[in-house]
Design a protein around this motif. Sequence first.
Motif, PDB file in Angstrom:
ATOM      1  N   GLU A 269      35.206 -44.606 -20.669  1.00 29.53           N
ATOM      2  CA  GLU A 269      33.930 -45.280 -19.853  1.00 29.53           C
ATOM      3  C   GLU A 269      32.335 -44.317 -19.760  1.00 29.53           C
ATOM      4  O   GLU A 269      32.818 -42.596 -18.254  1.00 29.53           O
ATOM      5  CB  GLU A 269      34.369 -46.026 -18.636  1.00 29.53           C
ATOM      6  N   PRO A 270      31.616 -44.110 -19.549  1.00 28.70           N
ATOM      7  CA  PRO A 270      30.824 -43.262 -19.732  1.00 28.70           C
ATOM      8  C   PRO A 270      30.240 -42.992 -18.683  1.00 28.70           C
ATOM      9  O   PRO A 270      29.939 -41.926 -18.297  1.00 28.70           O
ATOM     10  CB  PRO A 270      29.233 -43.655 -20.881  1.00 28.70           C
ATOM     11  N   ALA A 271      29.825 -44.388 -17.346  1.00 31.26           N
ATOM     12  CA  ALA A 271      30.047 -43.949 -16.048  1.00 31.26           C
ATOM     13  C   ALA A 271      30.781 -43.377 -15.301  1.00 31.26           C
ATOM     14  O   ALA A 271      30.624 -43.686 -14.410  1.00 31.26           O
ATOM     15  CB  ALA A 271      28.972 -45.619 -15.979  1.00 31.26           C
ATOM     16  N   SER A 272      32.173 -42.605 -16.286  1.00 28.41           N
ATOM     17  CA  SER A 272      33.326 -42.891 -15.210  1.00 28.41           C
ATOM     18  C   SER A 272      32.822 -41.586 -14.948  1.00 28.41           C
ATOM     19  O   SER A 272      32.599 -40.471 -15.097  1.00 28.41           O
ATOM     20  CB  SER A 272      34.071 -42.674 -15.999  1.00 28.41           C
ATOM     21  N   ILE A 273      33.447 -40.987 -13.011  1.00 29.65           N
ATOM     22  CA  ILE A 273      32.896 -40.026 -12.706  1.00 29.65           C
ATOM     23  C   ILE A 273      34.749 -39.280 -12.699  1.00 29.65           C
ATOM     24  O   ILE A 273      34.168 -37.610 -12.977  1.00 29.65           O
ATOM     25  CB  ILE A 273      33.079 -39.993 -11.108  1.00 29.65           C
ATOM     26  N   THR A 274      35.610 -39.272 -12.888  1.00 32.90           N
ATOM     27  CA  THR A 274      36.656 -38.528 -13.748  1.00 32.90           C
ATOM     28  C   THR A 274      36.432 -38.294 -14.799  1.00 32.90           C
ATOM     29  O   THR A 274      37.475 -37.407 -15.746  1.00 32.90           O
ATOM     30  CB  THR A 274      37.855 -39.813 -13.266  1.00 32.90           C
ATOM     31  N   GLY A 275      36.050 -39.118 -16.050  1.00 37.16           N
ATOM     32  CA  GLY A 275      35.792 -38.358 -17.577  1.00 37.16           C
ATOM     33  C   GLY A 275      34.215 -37.132 -17.712  1.00 37.16           C
ATOM     34  O   GLY A 275      34.979 -36.683 -18.818  1.00 37.16           O
ATOM     35  N   LYS A 276      34.144 -36.608 -16.549  1.00 29.04           N
ATOM     36  CA  LYS A 276      32.598 -35.998 -16.367  1.00 29.04           C
ATOM     37  C   LYS A 276      33.404 -34.113 -16.175  1.00 29.04           C
ATOM     38  O   LYS A 276      33.062 -33.687 -16.344  1.00 29.04           O
ATOM     39  CB  LYS A 276      31.750 -35.775 -16.194  1.00 29.04           C
ATOM     40  N   ASP A 277      34.797 -34.244 -15.769  1.00 35.43           N
ATOM     41  CA  ASP A 277      35.717 -33.377 -15.308  1.00 35.43           C
ATOM     42  C   ASP A 277      36.304 -33.101 -15.580  1.00 35.43           C
ATOM     43  O   ASP A 277      38.080 -34.048 -16.482  1.00 35.43           O
ATOM     44  CB  ASP A 277      35.564 -33.229 -14.488  1.00 35.43           C
ATOM     45  N   ARG A 278      37.060 -31.552 -16.303  1.00 31.38           N
ATOM     46  CA  ARG A 278      37.850 -31.890 -17.948  1.00 31.38           C
ATOM     47  C   ARG A 278      39.796 -32.352 -16.743  1.00 31.38           C
ATOM     48  O   ARG A 278      40.673 -32.694 -17.083  1.00 31.38           O
ATOM     49  CB  ARG A 278      38.060 -29.956 -18.380  1.00 31.38           C
ATOM     50  N   GLU A 279      39.277 -31.110 -15.325  1.00 31.71           N
ATOM     51  CA  GLU A 279      40.877 -31.331 -14.417  1.00 31.71           C
ATOM     52  C   GLU A 279      41.067 -32.937 -14.383  1.00 31.71           C
ATOM     53  O   GLU A 279      42.166 -33.209 -14.715  1.00 31.71           O
ATOM     54  CB  GLU A 279      40.087 -30.743 -13.741  1.00 31.71           C
ATOM     55  N   LEU A 280      39.713 -33.515 -13.604  1.00 27.20           N
ATOM     56  CA  LEU A 280      39.794 -35.147 -13.344  1.00 27.20           C
ATOM     57  C   LEU A 280      39.644 -35.993 -14.387  1.00 27.20           C
ATOM     58  O   LEU A 280      41.042 -36.319 -14.790  1.00 27.20           O
ATOM     59  CB  LEU A 280      38.396 -35.373 -12.741  1.00 27.20           C
ATOM     60  N   ARG A 281      39.778 -35.263 -15.447  1.00 30.50           N
ATOM     61  CA  ARG A 281      39.921 -36.221 -17.496  1.00 30.50           C
ATOM     62  C   ARG A 281      41.383 -36.262 -17.560  1.00 30.50           C
ATOM     63  O   ARG A 281      42.422 -37.369 -18.304  1.00 30.50           O
ATOM     64  CB  ARG A 281      38.992 -36.139 -18.051  1.00 30.50           C
ATOM     65  N   GLN A 282      42.438 -35.211 -17.545  1.00 25.91           N
ATOM     66  CA  GLN A 282      43.439 -34.829 -18.218  1.00 25.91           C
ATOM     67  C   GLN A 282      44.602 -35.399 -16.687  1.00 25.91           C
ATOM     68  O   GLN A 282      45.384 -36.728 -16.914  1.00 25.91           O
ATOM     69  CB  GLN A 282      44.209 -33.572 -18.106  1.00 25.91           C
ATOM     70  N   ALA A 283      43.975 -35.371 -15.443  1.00 29.04           N
ATOM     71  CA  ALA A 283      45.211 -35.996 -14.253  1.00 29.04           C
ATOM     72  C   ALA A 283      44.695 -37.332 -13.885  1.00 29.04           C
ATOM     73  O   ALA A 283      45.669 -38.094 -13.396  1.00 29.04           O
ATOM     74  CB  ALA A 283      44.341 -35.507 -12.960  1.00 29.04           C
TER      75      ALA A 283
END
Length: 374
Positions: A269-283
């Motif tokens: 999801e391009p608008a995702s706040i967690t998709g833009k940060d490596r650690e948040l994306r993994q977690a």
Amino acid sequence: MTAIVLAALAVVLPFLLWSRVRGPLLVRGLARLAMVGFAQITAMLVVFVAVNNAHGLFTDWDDVLGRQDHVEAALDLGPDGLGGRRVADLPRTEQSFRPVDPSLDGRIRTTLLKGQVSGVTAEVYVWLPPQYDDPAYRDVRFPVVELFSGFPGTPSSWFAGLRVTEQLEPLMRDGKVAPFILVSPRTRLLGDQDAGCANVPGVVNAESWVSVDVRKMVTDNFRAVETADGWAAAGFSAGGHCAAKVALAHPDRYRYAVSMSGYHDPAAEPASITGKDRELRQANNPLNILRDAPAPPRLAMLYTGDGDDGYRQGLDLRAAAEHPTRVEVRRVLGGHRTSTWANEVPAVFTWLTSRLEGAGAAAGAAAGTSASHR
């Protein structure tokens, strides 16, 4: 109604004024061009309103423009999303409810909930099954399905677009589907950004909002099962991601999860706040949450979709799952669209009913009572 009136006016005006426009050629040309443009804009507005009413994408113009922020605070609440508190110690949540737009099911009610833990204030829709007010069920606590919409979307998306109550009410009356309480909280909390049902200190505590505050509000105000055995999370698209994520992260709060065309990587999801940060994306990737769990969670999960639109994600999760985690994957054709998910509603809730009855837990009381009244 306003859009329809404006569209009708846009058709009538040229008939009345086209030949009456006076002035130089340029002025007459611009005036007539303005009438044509007004007609086109109002026509598009009518289409937009019709689509929005059918799918429940936005609630008002602030929603459309991404100007609504429902976050008052976003403290660091730790891995359990409670910030060191216990749900049992929180004050009782007393809410008042009002009917929603009459164009939807008349039994849907809504409330503005101020989250005690999350710092989120937003609306929640609740629908009670037909058995809820039946005297024969006065001592029954009902199982709950928390419904998450895609992005963008509103709490009405399941009711308007997927016609969930329209489809399920006759099945509940016939005893083919358990009498679930349906709860749909707002998950679009940050304007034009997707909160992804995640807790991000200093930004949003969307995970605590849906899994703690909304859950407590329901058990405090309705005869709902309080244990995880009576709770399911279900969603489509971004909501499918949310459903899988919160259930895997909190198997003490949910026992079942349904993801229709859901993704694992938040960056889908391009608008995702967690998709833009490596650690948040993994977690916040459900597959990683399952792999990193200290012990396999006791969950029954259903993934539906086709190809990379939910089906492959389900296969990956099933391959990683160990008992007592159970993952069922179904290929569903039709594409990433509301009509596809609407067609899945009866099968999804039949699946939930069968898992609920097979659990042999407190949550099965409502399903069992329903069966005895067929």
